[in-house]
Design a protein around this motif. Sequence first.
Motif, PDB file in Angstrom:
ATOM      1  N   ILE A  77       1.108  -0.884   0.261  1.00  0.00           N
ATOM      2  CA  ILE A  77      -0.085  -0.060   0.181  1.00  0.00           C
ATOM      3  C   ILE A  77       0.311   1.342   0.097  1.00  0.00           C
ATOM      4  O   ILE A  77       0.545   2.594  -0.270  1.00  0.00           O
ATOM      5  N   ILE A  78       2.228   1.391  -0.325  1.00  0.00           N
ATOM      6  CA  ILE A  78       3.113   2.295  -0.115  1.00  0.00           C
ATOM      7  C   ILE A  78       2.779   3.344  -1.332  1.00  0.00           C
ATOM      8  O   ILE A  78       2.964   4.370  -1.441  1.00  0.00           O
ATOM      9  N   GLY A  79       1.800   2.357  -2.321  1.00  0.00           N
ATOM     10  CA  GLY A  79       2.114   2.847  -3.382  1.00  0.00           C
ATOM     11  C   GLY A  79       0.963   3.832  -4.058  1.00  0.00           C
ATOM     12  O   GLY A  79       0.925   4.978  -4.519  1.00  0.00           O
ATOM     13  N   ASP A  80       0.282   3.786  -2.717  1.00  0.00           N
ATOM     14  CA  ASP A  80      -1.076   4.783  -2.373  1.00  0.00           C
ATOM     15  C   ASP A  80      -0.739   6.031  -2.482  1.00  0.00           C
ATOM     16  O   ASP A  80      -1.380   6.423  -1.904  1.00  0.00           O
ATOM     17  N   LYS A  81       0.482   6.499  -1.603  1.00  0.00           N
ATOM     18  CA  LYS A  81       0.759   7.671  -0.971  1.00  0.00           C
ATOM     19  C   LYS A  81       1.458   8.434  -2.200  1.00  0.00           C
ATOM     20  O   LYS A  81       2.202   8.811  -2.387  1.00  0.00           O
ATOM     21  N   LYS A  82       0.035   8.551  -3.093  1.00  0.00           N
ATOM     22  CA  LYS A  82       1.081   9.511  -5.083  1.00  0.00           C
ATOM     23  C   LYS A  82       1.426  10.742  -4.125  1.00  0.00           C
ATOM     24  O   LYS A  82       2.000  10.978  -5.118  1.00  0.00           O
ATOM     25  N   SER A  83       1.815  11.386  -3.454  1.00  0.00           N
ATOM     26  CA  SER A  83       1.916  12.709  -2.900  1.00  0.00           C
ATOM     27  C   SER A  83       3.796  12.621  -2.830  1.00  0.00           C
ATOM     28  O   SER A  83       3.692  13.453  -2.635  1.00  0.00           O
ATOM     29  N   SER A 100       5.210  -3.865  -6.770  1.00  0.00           N
ATOM     30  CA  SER A 100       4.578  -3.142  -7.981  1.00  0.00           C
ATOM     31  C   SER A 100       4.111  -1.762  -7.709  1.00  0.00           C
ATOM     32  O   SER A 100       3.912  -0.655  -8.568  1.00  0.00           O
ATOM     33  N   SER A 101       3.159  -1.408  -6.519  1.00  0.00           N
ATOM     34  CA  SER A 101       2.967   0.117  -6.415  1.00  0.00           C
ATOM     35  C   SER A 101       3.657   0.354  -6.668  1.00  0.00           C
ATOM     36  O   SER A 101       3.535   1.894  -6.472  1.00  0.00           O
ATOM     37  N   LEU A 102       5.191   0.601  -6.113  1.00  0.00           N
ATOM     38  CA  LEU A 102       6.201   1.543  -6.177  1.00  0.00           C
ATOM     39  C   LEU A 102       5.989   2.787  -7.378  1.00  0.00           C
ATOM     40  O   LEU A 102       6.228   3.620  -7.412  1.00  0.00           O
ATOM     41  N   SER A 103       6.154   1.573  -8.550  1.00  0.00           N
ATOM     42  CA  SER A 103       5.460   2.069 -10.032  1.00  0.00           C
ATOM     43  C   SER A 103       4.292   3.395 -10.025  1.00  0.00           C
ATOM     44  O   SER A 103       4.356   4.157 -10.955  1.00  0.00           O
ATOM     45  N   PRO A 123      10.671  -3.581 -10.105  1.00  0.00           N
ATOM     46  CA  PRO A 123       9.273  -3.061 -11.323  1.00  0.00           C
ATOM     47  C   PRO A 123       8.861  -1.881 -11.781  1.00  0.00           C
ATOM     48  O   PRO A 123      10.690  -1.027 -12.133  1.00  0.00           O
ATOM     49  N   THR A 124       8.664  -1.992 -13.545  1.00  0.00           N
ATOM     50  CA  THR A 124       8.831  -0.806 -14.157  1.00  0.00           C
ATOM     51  C   THR A 124       8.059  -0.101 -14.141  1.00  0.00           C
ATOM     52  O   THR A 124       6.626  -0.544 -13.892  1.00  0.00           O
ATOM     53  N   GLY A 125       7.981   1.482 -14.924  1.00  0.00           N
ATOM     54  CA  GLY A 125       5.908   1.422 -15.318  1.00  0.00           C
ATOM     55  C   GLY A 125       6.629   3.271 -14.590  1.00  0.00           C
ATOM     56  O   GLY A 125       7.178   3.377 -13.802  1.00  0.00           O
ATOM     57  N   ARG A 126       5.686   4.029 -15.643  1.00  0.00           N
ATOM     58  CA  ARG A 126       5.741   5.541 -14.666  1.00  0.00           C
ATOM     59  C   ARG A 126       6.876   5.939 -13.920  1.00  0.00           C
ATOM     60  O   ARG A 126       7.997   5.942 -15.335  1.00  0.00           O
ATOM     61  N   THR A 130      11.890   6.805 -14.544  1.00  0.00           N
ATOM     62  CA  THR A 130      12.853   8.148 -14.670  1.00  0.00           C
ATOM     63  C   THR A 130      14.407   8.076 -13.755  1.00  0.00           C
ATOM     64  O   THR A 130      15.409   8.595 -13.689  1.00  0.00           O
ATOM     65  N   LEU A 131      14.031   7.480 -13.235  1.00  0.00           N
ATOM     66  CA  LEU A 131      15.096   6.828 -11.749  1.00  0.00           C
ATOM     67  C   LEU A 131      15.673   5.492 -11.869  1.00  0.00           C
ATOM     68  O   LEU A 131      15.895   4.688 -11.438  1.00  0.00           O
ATOM     69  N   ASP A 132      17.061   6.564 -12.867  1.00  0.00           N
ATOM     70  CA  ASP A 132      17.735   4.880 -13.746  1.00  0.00           C
ATOM     71  C   ASP A 132      18.510   4.807 -12.871  1.00  0.00           C
ATOM     72  O   ASP A 132      19.803   4.859 -13.441  1.00  0.00           O
ATOM     73  N   TYR A 133      19.094   5.397 -11.437  1.00  0.00           N
ATOM     74  CA  TYR A 133      20.473   5.173 -10.702  1.00  0.00           C
ATOM     75  C   TYR A 133      20.475   4.387 -10.491  1.00  0.00           C
ATOM     76  O   TYR A 133      19.951   3.898  -9.398  1.00  0.00           O
ATOM     77  N   PRO A 134      21.503   2.736 -10.694  1.00  0.00           N
ATOM     78  CA  PRO A 134      21.431   2.065 -10.448  1.00  0.00           C
ATOM     79  C   PRO A 134      21.421   2.254  -8.829  1.00  0.00           C
ATOM     80  O   PRO A 134      21.632   0.578  -7.772  1.00  0.00           O
TER      81      PRO A 134
END
Length: 170
Positions: A77-83, A100-103, A123-126, A130-134
């Motif tokens: 449910i961490i992905g619910d925090k859109k802000s 996957s909700s992190l995306s 996870p990928t998407g959205r 843009t956060l492509d730092y290993p």
Amino acid sequence: MVLNSYYDYYYWDSESFTEVLKGLELEYSFGISRFLVNLDVSNNNLVGKIPWELTRLSGLIGLNLSHNHLVGEIPEIIGDKKSVESLDLSNNNLSGTIPSSLSDLSSISHLNLSNNNLSGKIPTGRQLQTLDYPSIYEGNPRLCGAPLPKKCEEASMVPSITDNHVEANE
């Protein structure tokens, strides 16, 4: 602040808590905590799972739980925090896959999940693309997928012709 668990339920053990942000000490009562926008409890020797109550902080923009002794999985449910713009869970003992909700965190611009025991495909998407730092994921040797150089192995669901041939001969 101390997080206590009782049958996997978490509660704050006081009616209020204090945050020091940029040298300014701020005190919050439980009722006003929904207005909290930044929570940094890094380097506090916190133990246990990430409390699901943190997801009730509706205005949360920054969350830093790094350098503690947190265990278990990152709550889906961490992905619910859109802000949320900044999330740092680094240097704990978190395990399992990255939800996957992190995306779904459309505002995230800073993420650090390094130095845990996370595994599986990133996870990928959205916004995560843009956060492509290993370095975000380093110190999790069982993670795979972009932006890490380690590719994920895909288990073949269909037996190969060679496998069928061997079975027929047996």
